[in-house]
Design a protein around this motif. Structure first.
Motif, PDB file in Angstrom:
ATOM      1  N   ARG A  26      48.265  31.921  77.042  1.00  0.00           N
ATOM      2  CA  ARG A  26      48.849  30.847  76.235  1.00  0.00           C
ATOM      3  C   ARG A  26      50.358  31.042  76.035  1.00  0.00           C
ATOM      4  N   THR A  27      50.753  32.226  75.603  1.00  0.00           N
ATOM      5  CA  THR A  27      52.166  32.494  75.324  1.00  0.00           C
ATOM      6  C   THR A  27      52.996  32.481  76.597  1.00  0.00           C
ATOM      7  N   GLN A  28      52.501  33.161  77.646  1.00  0.00           N
ATOM      8  CA  GLN A  28      53.263  33.212  78.897  1.00  0.00           C
ATOM      9  C   GLN A  28      53.420  31.833  79.529  1.00  0.00           C
ATOM     10  N   ALA A  29      52.359  31.031  79.528  1.00  0.00           N
ATOM     11  CA  ALA A  29      52.442  29.679  80.103  1.00  0.00           C
ATOM     12  C   ALA A  29      53.436  28.835  79.315  1.00  0.00           C
ATOM     13  N   ILE A  73      57.041  27.045  80.733  1.00  0.00           N
ATOM     14  CA  ILE A  73      57.335  25.620  80.574  1.00  0.00           C
ATOM     15  C   ILE A  73      58.593  25.421  79.743  1.00  0.00           C
ATOM     16  N   HIS A  74      58.706  26.143  78.648  1.00  0.00           N
ATOM     17  CA  HIS A  74      59.887  26.054  77.784  1.00  0.00           C
ATOM     18  C   HIS A  74      61.146  26.417  78.570  1.00  0.00           C
ATOM     19  N   VAL A 101      54.290  32.825  86.550  1.00  0.00           N
ATOM     20  CA  VAL A 101      55.542  32.259  87.056  1.00  0.00           C
ATOM     21  C   VAL A 101      55.460  30.743  87.236  1.00  0.00           C
ATOM     22  N   GLY A 102      54.286  30.172  86.942  1.00  0.00           N
ATOM     23  CA  GLY A 102      54.144  28.727  87.080  1.00  0.00           C
ATOM     24  C   GLY A 102      52.847  28.244  86.469  1.00  0.00           C
ATOM     25  N   THR A 103      52.768  26.920  86.327  1.00  0.00           N
ATOM     26  CA  THR A 103      51.584  26.281  85.754  1.00  0.00           C
ATOM     27  C   THR A 103      51.327  24.960  86.476  1.00  0.00           C
ATOM     28  N   GLY A 104      50.110  24.484  86.362  1.00  0.00           N
ATOM     29  CA  GLY A 104      49.736  23.173  86.868  1.00  0.00           C
ATOM     30  C   GLY A 104      48.419  22.783  86.231  1.00  0.00           C
ATOM     31  N   ALA A 105      48.277  21.505  85.862  1.00  0.00           N
ATOM     32  CA  ALA A 105      47.086  21.108  85.128  1.00  0.00           C
ATOM     33  C   ALA A 105      46.810  19.616  85.322  1.00  0.00           C
ATOM     34  N   TYR A 106      45.614  19.217  84.906  1.00  0.00           N
ATOM     35  CA  TYR A 106      45.287  17.790  84.869  1.00  0.00           C
ATOM     36  C   TYR A 106      44.180  17.558  83.847  1.00  0.00           C
TER      37      TYR A 106
END
Length: 164
Positions: A19-22, A26-27, A70-75
């Motif tokens: 949660r914190t790292q993601a 993004i921030h 180092v990255g995120t992606g969601a739907y």
């Protein structure tokens, strides 16, 4: 879900440390482009992944490299359109861009979405995110109208072929 791209691991978000790292990824990317972090608005979903993604039938993935996100992606499913989802929170830190990872991530999200029977993918973004705009436009996303997020000024839709 766990996949590999070069020496990156793409996996499902896990409650323990993600949660914190993601949120930090993004921030950081938003700040890089002069966009605001909105924890009580457009970014609330990153702090409440269980509610916004997991409980609604969506997915939230993280990209890990050398034990760091180092990255995120969601739907997640949305009411707009027919059998539709919105791809959200697709961000990569600067040091991992330009390796084809964004395109790979987008294709994997599309594959997961199609396998669940969805027929439309919507994406909202900001013009200042030039790499993202180019990625979406080069991968079949069509500009449309109806932006719902304040910091975004572009919206795209892609129609997937119904499964037979």
């Amino acid at each position: 879900m766990k996949q590999y791209y070069q020496d990156f691991i793409i996996r499902n978000w896990e409650e323990r440390d993600d949660r914190t790292q993601a949120a930090e990824v993004i921030h950081s990317v938003l700040s890089e482009y002069g966009l605001g972090w909105e924890p009580s608005g457009a970014d609330r979903d990153v702090l409440q992944i269980e509610e916004y993604y997991l409980a609604t039938g969506g997915e939230f993935w993280v990209i890990e490299h050398q034990n760091k996100i180092v990255g995120t992606g969601a739907y997640y499913p949305i009411e707009r359109g027919e059998k539709a989802v919105e791809i959200r929170k697709m961000y990569l830190l600067p040091n991992v861009r330009g390796l084809g990872l964004g395109k790979y991530l987008l294709q994997e999200l599309e594959t997961a979405i199609a396998s669940r029977g969805y027929e439309q993918i919507w994406i909202e973004t900001a013009s200042v995110l030039k790499e993202a705009v180019k990625l979406y436009e080069n991968n079949g996303y069509i500009p449309t109208t109806g932006v719902e997020t304040q910091r975004c000024d572009r919206i795209y839709v892609k129609h997937l072929l119904p499964r037979i």
